[in-house]
Design a protein around this motif. Structure first.
Motif, PDB file in Angstrom:
ATOM      1  N   GLY A 532      66.720 -11.141  31.042  1.00 41.87           N
ATOM      2  CA  GLY A 532      67.062 -12.344  31.816  1.00 41.87           C
ATOM      3  C   GLY A 532      67.778 -13.380  30.963  1.00 41.87           C
ATOM      4  O   GLY A 532      68.823 -13.920  31.365  1.00 41.87           O
ATOM      5  N   ILE A 572      69.685 -18.696  38.206  1.00 41.01           N
ATOM      6  CA  ILE A 572      69.278 -17.834  39.322  1.00 41.01           C
ATOM      7  C   ILE A 572      69.396 -16.366  38.920  1.00 41.01           C
ATOM      8  O   ILE A 572      68.494 -15.556  39.171  1.00 41.01           O
ATOM      9  CB  ILE A 572      70.138 -18.137  40.578  1.00 41.01           C
ATOM     10  CG1 ILE A 572      69.839 -19.555  41.094  1.00 41.01           C
ATOM     11  CG2 ILE A 572      69.871 -17.104  41.679  1.00 41.01           C
ATOM     12  CD1 ILE A 572      70.821 -20.058  42.130  1.00 41.01           C
ATOM     13  N   ILE A 573      70.529 -16.022  38.252  1.00 41.16           N
ATOM     14  CA  ILE A 573      70.730 -14.641  37.790  1.00 41.16           C
ATOM     15  C   ILE A 573      69.624 -14.260  36.801  1.00 41.16           C
ATOM     16  O   ILE A 573      69.064 -13.158  36.861  1.00 41.16           O
ATOM     17  CB  ILE A 573      72.124 -14.488  37.136  1.00 41.16           C
ATOM     18  CG1 ILE A 573      73.224 -14.636  38.200  1.00 41.16           C
ATOM     19  CG2 ILE A 573      72.246 -13.140  36.417  1.00 41.16           C
ATOM     20  CD1 ILE A 573      74.632 -14.738  37.620  1.00 41.16           C
ATOM     21  N   PHE A 575      66.509 -15.475  36.571  1.00 41.20           N
ATOM     22  CA  PHE A 575      65.258 -15.256  37.311  1.00 41.20           C
ATOM     23  C   PHE A 575      65.251 -13.882  37.991  1.00 41.20           C
ATOM     24  O   PHE A 575      64.271 -13.134  37.916  1.00 41.20           O
ATOM     25  CB  PHE A 575      65.057 -16.350  38.370  1.00 41.20           C
ATOM     26  CG  PHE A 575      64.328 -17.568  37.882  1.00 41.20           C
ATOM     27  CD1 PHE A 575      63.009 -17.493  37.434  1.00 41.20           C
ATOM     28  CD2 PHE A 575      64.943 -18.811  37.883  1.00 41.20           C
ATOM     29  CE1 PHE A 575      62.333 -18.609  36.993  1.00 41.20           C
ATOM     30  CE2 PHE A 575      64.270 -19.946  37.439  1.00 41.20           C
ATOM     31  CZ  PHE A 575      62.962 -19.851  36.987  1.00 41.20           C
ATOM     32  N   VAL A 576      66.356 -13.559  38.685  1.00 41.92           N
ATOM     33  CA  VAL A 576      66.436 -12.302  39.448  1.00 41.92           C
ATOM     34  C   VAL A 576      66.346 -11.095  38.504  1.00 41.92           C
ATOM     35  O   VAL A 576      65.582 -10.148  38.747  1.00 41.92           O
ATOM     36  CB  VAL A 576      67.740 -12.256  40.280  1.00 41.92           C
ATOM     37  CG1 VAL A 576      67.941 -10.872  40.889  1.00 41.92           C
ATOM     38  CG2 VAL A 576      67.709 -13.319  41.379  1.00 41.92           C
ATOM     39  N   TYR A 579      62.813 -10.795  36.867  1.00 46.30           N
ATOM     40  CA  TYR A 579      61.819 -10.318  37.826  1.00 46.30           C
ATOM     41  C   TYR A 579      62.009  -8.824  38.110  1.00 46.30           C
ATOM     42  O   TYR A 579      61.044  -8.042  38.124  1.00 46.30           O
ATOM     43  CB  TYR A 579      61.912 -11.113  39.130  1.00 46.30           C
ATOM     44  CG  TYR A 579      60.959 -10.632  40.193  1.00 46.30           C
ATOM     45  CD1 TYR A 579      59.605 -10.974  40.146  1.00 46.30           C
ATOM     46  CD2 TYR A 579      61.402  -9.816  41.239  1.00 46.30           C
ATOM     47  CE1 TYR A 579      58.721 -10.526  41.110  1.00 46.30           C
ATOM     48  CE2 TYR A 579      60.529  -9.370  42.210  1.00 46.30           C
ATOM     49  CZ  TYR A 579      59.180  -9.725  42.141  1.00 46.30           C
ATOM     50  OH  TYR A 579      58.302  -9.274  43.105  1.00 46.30           O
ATOM     51  N   ALA A 580      63.280  -8.431  38.307  1.00 50.30           N
ATOM     52  CA  ALA A 580      63.572  -7.032  38.634  1.00 50.30           C
ATOM     53  C   ALA A 580      63.188  -6.105  37.478  1.00 50.30           C
ATOM     54  O   ALA A 580      62.545  -5.065  37.682  1.00 50.30           O
ATOM     55  CB  ALA A 580      65.057  -6.880  38.969  1.00 50.30           C
TER      56      ALA A 580
END
Length: 611
Positions: A532, A572-573, A575-576, A579-580
């Motif tokens: 991340g 945002i990128i 976080f995504v 998380y992924a």
């Protein structure tokens, strides 16, 4: 006393104070160098944090940006103040309870990985160098005007001063120096603001200046009209967008800029480290509250300083009839700033008058000075000529036009001169601006040196070095950092506040998600955090480099989002991706999950018994 004599006196006395404090509180151990021995009181730490955080961007550039773009500038005000609330409530107490010196320390231990620590060091260096470039430019601007040297020489003088107290004193010296610098900068900002507000409205408090009516002594024709209404009418007459409306700006970009500044504030390594200098977790929260109060004094003053500054500029340049002022009759402040290269005049229609309106006075929007003076009137020549459209000037089709370039970063510094305030006030502003720039520069340089000596060398590459070797490495890294910072100060990618906004965007895209998820998610693991941070930092850095250094055009912006606001997209990128990746990889070890659980529970919780 003359202005020059007062300026040398005020600036010299403040320098002597800072260096004296640095020598008195010289760090003798790594703990004193990194976190001032952990014994700073909450009030002193609140002042030091406010000085550390309120940089040249806040003191010099923020009011200048708001002054020229009006409503849209509110993104900077809301983002920076809102971000500090976010930091104080969401992160500071938990990080203090975790008990690590630096952000890379937290990331390395929370994510049980030397790779995560190294990535955090890289992020720290990226953010800090971007941020410090703005401070060094701010120092150069102040010195160029008040010490009558070039901006480049001003940057070099600033480097020498920072070297003395950042390298000698470490965090201990910087902390007590920053307490003194806060006192200097807040006095230097509010005193002229009070003078300006009284002069224009008759009111004492700058915080109510925007809604107050114009005083009869300032302008009899406009007497009684609110300052904002007068400014709206004037700027519209001159072809600008109404001061109090969004205008043609992109509302999405304003939102993204605000969020990037908020999240970036909460992820700034040089501010976060301040919460390790107090003895207890409770003190971290208390000092955050004090810092917010100290910051609010300046930030609630900014809108009034910005609006009144723009009003004074228009009135001075365009004259009482609105048709311009003869260059020969322009006040001395205009020629002083013209000599520094931060204001320039080009007589488009040859009438000898200086006129200000919406439009580009020079080819490319910014004059390129060749250093020669024109004998008959003293203003600078433009080496690259005038654009074809301006050369074919037709007064019948364009009755009002622009003939001056004004650098936004001069507004706060020039305000007292424009308003003809006493010389001691002008000298005080110079000392305050230097204090603001140097206090933040010192904090950033310390973060860079700590990241290299403590997080990279001691914790990763050479764990067997002694404390004295580590301290020597920290000081050596600070020297190298000062030299690199000076280079960026000599070659900045924009106005001070814009450069600083880029640093906040990088912090939002890299650190903020890793810290938040590190505190509030037991499931977040090293794979997720590392990927991340890397993706967020790389994507945001590429976007910034493309649009700031490689000629990217406005039409190519992603959803119209500026480089200053793109940090929100990077966040945002981050976080995504985090998380992924963490969802498909192994959970953190149980002891790490227990630590995450522990730092969110106040000490003493669960000890009370019912009777």
């Amino acid at each position: 006393m003359s202005l020059d004599a007062l300026t040398y006196l005020f600036v010299g006395a403040s320098f002597a104070l800072y260096i004296g404090i640095a020598i008195w509180s010289r760090a003798g151990s790594t703990k004193e160098f990194y976190v001032a021995g952990g014994g700073v009181s909450p009030v002193a730490n609140g002042m030091a944090t406010a000085a550390d955080w309120m940089s040249a961007a806040s003191f010099i550039s923020l009011a200048g940006i708001v002054s020229f773009i009006g409503y849209t500038g509110s993104g900077y005000l809301m983002g920076w103040t809102g971000g500090y609330v976010l930091l104080a409530l969401l992160l500071a107490p938990y990080l203090r309870k975790f008990g690590k010196f630096t952000v890379p320390d937290f990331v390395g231990d929370r994510y049980y990985s030397s790779t995560a620590r190294t990535v955090a060091v890289i992020c720290t260096i990226f953010i800090s160098f971007t941020y410090v470039a703005g401070q060094m430019r701010g120092v150069g601007i102040v010195f160029s005007r008040f010490l009558h040297v070039s901006i480049d020489l001003g940057v070099i003088i600033g480097m020498i001063i920072v070297f003395f107290y950042a390298v000698l004193g470490g965090m201990k010296g910087i902390t007590y120096t920053q307490v003194a610098q806060y006192c200097v900068l807040i006095f230097a900002y509010t005193v002229p603001a009070v003078f300006l507000t009284m002069q224009v409205t008759g009111h004492f408090f700058p915080q109510v200046g925007l809604g107050a009516g114009v005083a009869e002594g300032f302008n009899a024709e406009l007497a009684g009209k609110p300052v904002l209404q007068v400014l709206d009418e004037l700027v519209v007459e001159l072809g600008f967008t109404q001061y109090t409306t969004q205008g043609t700006g992109n509302l999405l970009d304003l939102f993204f800029l605000t969020v990037a500044l908020m999240a970036g504030t909460a992820g700034l390594p040089h501010v976060i480290v301040r919460f390790f200098t107090v003895p207890r977790v409770k003190d971290a929260r208390t000092s955050a509250g004090w810092a917010l109060l100290f910051i609010a004094i300046l930030y609630t003053t900014v809108p009034s300083v910005a609006a009144i500054g723009r009003l004074n500029l228009i009135n001075t340049v365009n004259g009482s009839d609105g048709q311009g002022t003869q260059y020969a009759e322009m006040p001395q402040w205009f020629k002083n700033w013209e000599n520094s290269g931060l204001i320039a005049w080009h007589d488009v229609n040859g009438d000898g008058k200086v006129q200000y309106a919406n439009g580009v006075a020079f080819a490319g929007g910014k004059p390129e000075f060749d250093g020669d003076k024109r004998a008959e009137d003293g203003h600078r020549l433009v080496s690259n000529g005038v654009s074809g459209e301006q050369a074919a000037f037709d007064a019948s089709k364009q009755p009002f036009f622009n003939e001056i370039y004004v650098d936004r970063d001069i507004m706060v510094l020039a305000n007292p001169e424009i308003a003809q305030l006493p010389n001691w006030v002008i000298a005080l502003v110079a000392a305050g601006a230097i204090a603001a720039a140097l206090s933040t520069a010192a904090g950033l340089l310390l973060v860079i040196s700590t990241a290299i000596s403590h997080d990279l060398l001691k914790k990763t590459l050479t764990p067997n070095i002694t404390e004295s070797q580590e301290l020597m490495a920290a000081r050596g890294a600070a020297v190298v950092a000062i030299c690199v910072a000076g280079y960026f100060g000599l070659n900045p990618p924009g106005f001070v506040a814009q450069v600083v906004a880029l640093a906040f965007g990088l912090a939002a895209a890299s650190f903020f998600p890793a810290i938040v998820m590190g505190i509030f998610s037991k499931r977040m693991n090293k794979e997720g955090a590392i990927s991340g941070m890397l993706v967020g930092l790389i994507v945001t850095a590429i976007y910034i480099v493309y649009f700031k250094f490689m000629g990217g055009t406005k039409d190519e912006l992603f959803l119209g989002i500026s480089p200053e606001g793109f940090g929100t997209v990077g966040m945002i990128i981050n976080f995504v991706v985090a998380y992924a990746v963490s969802s498909v990889t192994a959970a953190p070890p149980q002891e790490i999950q227990d630590i995450v659980e522990d730092i969110r529970v106040p000490r003493g919780a669960g000890e009370a018994h019912s009777h």
